[in-house]
Design a protein around this motif. Structure first.
Motif, PDB file in Angstrom:
ATOM      1  N   PHE A  32       0.825  -1.219   0.000  1.00 44.37           N
ATOM      2  CA  PHE A  32       0.000   0.000   0.000  1.00 44.37           C
ATOM      3  C   PHE A  32       0.850   1.256   0.000  1.00 44.37           C
ATOM      4  O   PHE A  32       1.975   1.260   0.500  1.00 44.37           O
ATOM      5  CB  PHE A  32      -0.929   0.004   1.226  1.00 44.37           C
ATOM      6  N   ALA A  86      -7.294  -4.879   5.608  1.00 42.61           N
ATOM      7  CA  ALA A  86      -6.528  -4.553   4.401  1.00 42.61           C
ATOM      8  C   ALA A  86      -6.995  -5.340   3.185  1.00 42.61           C
ATOM      9  O   ALA A  86      -6.855  -4.885   2.055  1.00 42.61           O
ATOM     10  CB  ALA A  86      -5.039  -4.798   4.650  1.00 42.61           C
ATOM     11  N   PRO A 136     -10.527  -3.300   1.341  1.00 41.73           N
ATOM     12  CA  PRO A 136     -10.315  -1.870   1.573  1.00 41.73           C
ATOM     13  C   PRO A 136     -11.579  -1.021   1.439  1.00 41.73           C
ATOM     14  O   PRO A 136     -11.620   0.079   1.956  1.00 41.73           O
ATOM     15  CB  PRO A 136      -9.286  -1.460   0.517  1.00 41.73           C
ATOM     16  N   ASN A 137     -12.599  -1.513   0.777  1.00 41.58           N
ATOM     17  CA  ASN A 137     -13.775  -0.664   0.606  1.00 41.58           C
ATOM     18  C   ASN A 137     -14.875  -0.967   1.609  1.00 41.58           C
ATOM     19  O   ASN A 137     -15.917  -0.327   1.600  1.00 41.58           O
ATOM     20  CB  ASN A 137     -14.340  -0.816  -0.815  1.00 41.58           C
ATOM     21  N   TYR A 143      -4.244   4.615   7.477  1.00 39.68           N
ATOM     22  CA  TYR A 143      -4.435   3.196   7.143  1.00 39.68           C
ATOM     23  C   TYR A 143      -5.691   2.627   7.790  1.00 39.68           C
ATOM     24  O   TYR A 143      -6.469   1.950   7.156  1.00 39.68           O
ATOM     25  CB  TYR A 143      -3.212   2.378   7.550  1.00 39.68           C
ATOM     26  N   ARG A 195     -12.466   1.106   8.816  1.00 33.79           N
ATOM     27  CA  ARG A 195     -12.288   0.831   7.395  1.00 33.79           C
ATOM     28  C   ARG A 195     -10.811   1.027   7.068  1.00 33.79           C
ATOM     29  O   ARG A 195     -10.134   1.858   7.668  1.00 33.79           O
ATOM     30  CB  ARG A 195     -13.141   1.824   6.600  1.00 33.79           C
ATOM     31  N   PHE A 196     -10.313   0.245   6.098  1.00 29.98           N
ATOM     32  CA  PHE A 196      -8.925   0.387   5.693  1.00 29.98           C
ATOM     33  C   PHE A 196      -8.800   1.506   4.669  1.00 29.98           C
ATOM     34  O   PHE A 196      -9.609   1.592   3.733  1.00 29.98           O
ATOM     35  CB  PHE A 196      -8.416  -0.929   5.092  1.00 29.98           C
ATOM     36  N   GLU A 248      -3.821   2.808   0.051  1.00 32.63           N
ATOM     37  CA  GLU A 248      -4.073   2.764  -1.390  1.00 32.63           C
ATOM     38  C   GLU A 248      -3.141   1.796  -2.081  1.00 32.63           C
ATOM     39  O   GLU A 248      -1.932   1.852  -1.896  1.00 32.63           O
ATOM     40  CB  GLU A 248      -3.853   4.158  -2.000  1.00 32.63           C
ATOM     41  N   LYS A 249      -3.760   0.943  -2.894  1.00 33.28           N
ATOM     42  CA  LYS A 249      -2.978   0.007  -3.707  1.00 33.28           C
ATOM     43  C   LYS A 249      -2.505   0.740  -4.942  1.00 33.28           C
ATOM     44  O   LYS A 249      -3.292   1.365  -5.626  1.00 33.28           O
ATOM     45  CB  LYS A 249      -3.848  -1.166  -4.118  1.00 33.28           C
TER      46      LYS A 249
END
Ligand code: CA
Length: 242
Positions: free
Chosen positions: A140, A175, A178-179, A223, A233-234, A237-238
């Motif tokens: 990330f 993780a 993530p959404n 994070y 929530r995570f 960003e990937k």
């Protein structure tokens, strides 16, 4: 597609202008559980590839318009899809050239369809292993935070972070989705695998500890984000495929 489990039969694109060979290969592949799409020329192959997104391409070297080599090179410019060349030429030089332009394997004609299927199975297995290996590394924010789910190592800026088993499980759960906003109840049941027993704030103290270990600024986390009134929530960003 990422993170999804794909149960569909892998799709194979067979590119060959000899109808008889196409029929035989198609029926063997279908009997082995694959879905098959076909192309009878180089240009059709490129169109079909774009439209069908196959898991592997069986590509004849001698085609009426483009050569198999040209098709192979064109495919390589846009994809790492495994390619098996079918070639009537047995000369070593041609075979080596085929592999150099990006084919993964070759089969010389006349070939046994059963052997072709075995090669396809082997190559797809290797490709799956590679994907699994890549999928085990979550990265990330340009590699600032990495989680290796094979070795259970979490690193921030390349430095190993010491998490307790529960902290690790919570971080990975967040993780990997993530959404999704997780409630505390979900984090206890899904993340920790424990029974939720009513009002519980232990999650909050775990999260606080994780933040202190992975966040550059724990007071302003990026994070693990708090979703007020719901849970967490995570927010990592990937990017790219580091
Ligand atoms: Ca041919």
């Amino acid at each position: 597609m990422e993170g999804m489990i794909i149960n569909q039969a892998p799709k194979i694109l067979v590119v060959e202008d000899e109808v008889k060979i196409v029929e035989v290969v198609k029926s063997y592949l279908e009997n082995s559980g694959y879905t098959v799409c076909t192309a009878y020329s180089g240009r059709e192959a490129l169109d079909k590839f774009a439209a069908e997104d196959p898991a592997l391409v069986v590509l004849d070297l001698m085609l009426p318009d483009l050569t198999g080599e040209e098709v192979c090179q064109a495919l390589r410019q846009r994809s790492r899809v495994p390619i098996i060349m079918l070639t009537a030429k047995v000369e070593e030089e041609d075979i080596l050239r085929g592999l150099k332009i990006g084919a993964d394997d070759y089969v010389t004609k006349p070939f046994s369809p059963r052997q072709l299927v075995a090669r396809i199975q082997a190559i797809l297995r290797r490709a799956e292993d590679r994907t699994a290996l890549l999928a085990s590394l979550l990265s990330f924010n340009g590699g600032e935070l990495t989680i290796d789910t094979m070795t259970y190592e979490v690193k921030r800026d390349g430095q190993l972070v010491n998490l307790t088993p529960n902290e690790y499980k919570l971080l990975v759960t967040l993780a990997k989705h993530p959404n999704k906003t997780f409630t505390r109840e979900e984090l206890i049941e899904i993340g920790l695998g424990e029974e939720f027993s009513g009002y519980d704030r232990t999650i909050d103290s775990h999260i606080k500890n994780i933040r202190h270990k992975i966040e550059p600024n724990p007071k302003n986390p990026k994070y693990i984000l708090t979703v007020y009134g719901i849970g967490y929530r995570f927010g990592g960003e990937k990017r790219g495929d580091q």
